[in-house]
Design an enzyme around this catalytic site. Sequence first.
Site, PDB file in Angstrom:
ATOM      1  CG  ASP A  35      -2.154   0.915   0.972  1.00 26.19           C
ATOM      2  OD1 ASP A  35      -2.118   1.705   0.006  1.00 26.19           O
ATOM      3  OD2 ASP A  35      -3.122   0.860   1.748  1.00 26.19           O
TER       4      ASP A  35
HETATM    5  C1  BGC Z   1      -5.110   3.186  -0.037  1.00 29.98           C
HETATM    6  C2  BGC Z   1      -5.252   2.094  -1.064  1.00 29.98           C
HETATM    7  C3  BGC Z   1      -5.212   2.700  -2.445  1.00 29.98           C
HETATM    8  C4  BGC Z   1      -3.909   3.472  -2.587  1.00 29.98           C
HETATM    9  C5  BGC Z   1      -3.729   4.099  -3.951  1.00 29.98           C
HETATM   10  C6  BGC Z   1      -3.896   4.069  -0.286  1.00 29.98           C
HETATM   11  O1  BGC Z   1      -3.869   5.152   0.578  1.00 29.98           O
HETATM   12  O2  BGC Z   1      -5.020   2.640   1.260  1.00 29.98           O
HETATM   13  O3  BGC Z   1      -6.459   1.408  -0.869  1.00 29.98           O
HETATM   14  O4  BGC Z   1      -5.346   1.722  -3.408  1.00 29.98           O
HETATM   15  O5  BGC Z   1      -3.876   4.501  -1.617  1.00 29.98           O
HETATM   16  O6  BGC Z   1      -4.587   5.144  -4.129  1.00 29.98           O
END
Ligand code: BGC
Length: 770
Positions: free
Chosen positions: A272
């Site tokens: 993530d």
């Molecule tokens: C989120 C993810 C997301 C990623 C990209 C993160 O802050 O937790 O779920 O896919 O950002 O946007």
Amino acid sequence: MKNLIVGALLFSCTGQVNAQSLNLRADNIDQIVKAMTLEEKVNLLVGRNDYLFGGYEEQDTVPRVMDPNISGFTQAVSRLGIPATGLADGPAGAVVVTRPDNKKSYYATGFPIGSLLACSWNVELVETIGQAIGNETLEYGVDVVLAPGMNIHRSPLCGRNYEYFSEDPVLTGKIAAAYIRGVQSNGVGACPKHFAVNSQETNRTEVNEIVSQRALREIYLKGFEIAVKESHPWTIMSSYNRLNGPYTQENRELLTTILRDEWGFDGIVMSDWIRLRNTAAQIHAGNDHLQPGEQKQVDDLLDKVKTNQLSIADIDICVKRMLGYIVKTPHFREYKYSDNPDLKAHAILTRQSAAEGMVLLKNDNAALPLKGVKKVALFGCTSYNFWAGGTGSGNVVKPYVVNMQQGLNNAELETTGNLRELYARYLDYQRIKNRCDRGKSHGYYSEESDIQEMPVGKDCITYQAKEADVAILTIGRQAGEGKDRTIENDFNLSEVELKLINDLCDAFHALDKKVIVVLNVGGVVETASWKSLPDAILLAWQPGQEGGNSVVDVLLGKENPSGKLAMTFPVTAMDHPSSRNFPLNGYSGQRGSNGRENVDYTLHKEGINIGYRYFNTVNKPVSYPFGYGLSYTEFAYDAPVVKAVGGGFKATIRVKNIGKTAGRESVQLYVSAPAGGLEKPACELKAFAKTKLLQPGESEVLMFNVSDYDLASFDESTQSWVSAKGKYLVKFGASIEDIRGAGSYQLSKEFTEKVNDVLKPTMALDELKF
Ligand code: BGC
């Protein structure tokens, strides 16, 4: 073919790789790995989205080959024919906005949120929605959609529950698998997330979730296990949080021992979106790819290899898996995307499918579908400012949102004019006020998210009751990434909302007119204290861009709602045992590690007692139980048949529509284990099935398969999955509290399957006794 032959000749004649002629193919990955320089390898393991951190300038060496608005991309190695690939959010639709060279906006369809999809209990429907989302991903030139979100609803207060499916791992796993199959049928990848135990938003990038091995295996990992085994996702996203000590992204036991060795996952794990962490630990753990990626991570990895803190062998394994992923992508096969998916067809799909996941919680005296109604008094800010989805990365940039008023007008129903104007002005005023109060930057919380409900005076309500045929009140809630929900004024209704329900019911009922409450929410709200008042309550969730139309289709009976709760609606938020170990009151924790309970670490003292597993076992009353939902028709269940087959049982049950309206019914199969084995919840969901649209009088036989492994619980003392021998009661429910038939399954010999002793909690859990 000619190129292949020439390439092969060059390779065999010289005895070494001639880089000029070598291009990535599905069958030469090992050769490519050999040909890559260390810098090239490391660049493949790190995304390059420095602009996210404000550091990306036009003159940067990494070409901005992708839409800068998508969430991330993997880098190209052009010399070896390795293309860049694109990654876009998110669960309710592909998030793609603009092209660098073009001012035009590219919208994606805003589909219903994850919680609504799970409430449909319809894997075919979810697969169809996955197909549509995957198609938009493909046609916008993206390779992976960062979805589905599939963390367990540990607490109704988690801000991101809207993106997730359920409090139950079997329902979560099966719905996720359907979604992934649908997405990937387009030749693009899905990315189930956030692996694992990303159960709270408070201090989400640092919190150490301390969970027993049993709860981990049975509740938090089970859904991922089902999804991996049943749908083979190309990618998985490791979560931000720590789990029993290390960050999940640095945890080899999680990402390699369990995910790959035990479950057979053969895709890539991407982190993530976080900045520099211990890159060597991440790669060694099997976290193949770091997103969003920055130069510091590249430099750090090079340094770690050069100083022998990370082996080339570890790098190579991840590189190989990255190449295995890349050869499947549309960019690799040079797919000519159209930038023009069939948004009209998808709008129809989202409109219809939303109705299948809406849950009719109450319908006294057949208040719904509405009959003979011409004019509606439409109350509630969210009637006019409707929530199609939640906030954060799960928010889709959609072309429009149909609100309740438009939905009613589209169906040729009038709404009372002065009320419409009153709300319009109030909303404008509140938006401007929020903007003034908070300045320009609102982050994930737009100026509209926290508009408090408008108080409406009794005189106005009395007048409306005379003017209109029915009152519809929409209660709205908005939540999302980065913040958990509060109990006051969020889980609980505000005083203004409660007064509105009361006053509306007084005034409209006095004139023998009905009051309908529509819940336009992303998470569970309190219903016990007020549900006796209105005539009908429709849990519409955040149903996507066609929301107002979808709700009105249900209110008018054009669609018969067939959603059932994928989560318990408790009497109070504190009734969930997890609430005792959850950051309450929306505490948005700061980074740091000061040993604050529920912020820096969270003890899962409730163990496996999540949702109905707890309420049903201890017989604690709830407002609406797991699996509950009404229909405009009724169904009769025949006696079920349960038959042992090798290694488990098969069951069938005939369901008949005995009402006057066409409808669908989902049937839940719960199992109660025999005494003598591990202590278990009173019953657990093991399978489910849903009928097609049954006409009045029509019936269908539903089928279920359950294996001995499915029946097992995790025994920490032997590190095995165990199903005790004895008689299993197999119950067929319209909800967990409405069991319509039962059979049994005799397991003559104990089933066991030994697994690895990993992911031990690092702190004493002192689990709660109930
Ligand atoms: C989120 C993810 C997301 C990623 C990209 C993160 O802050 O937790 O779920 O896919 O950002 O946007």
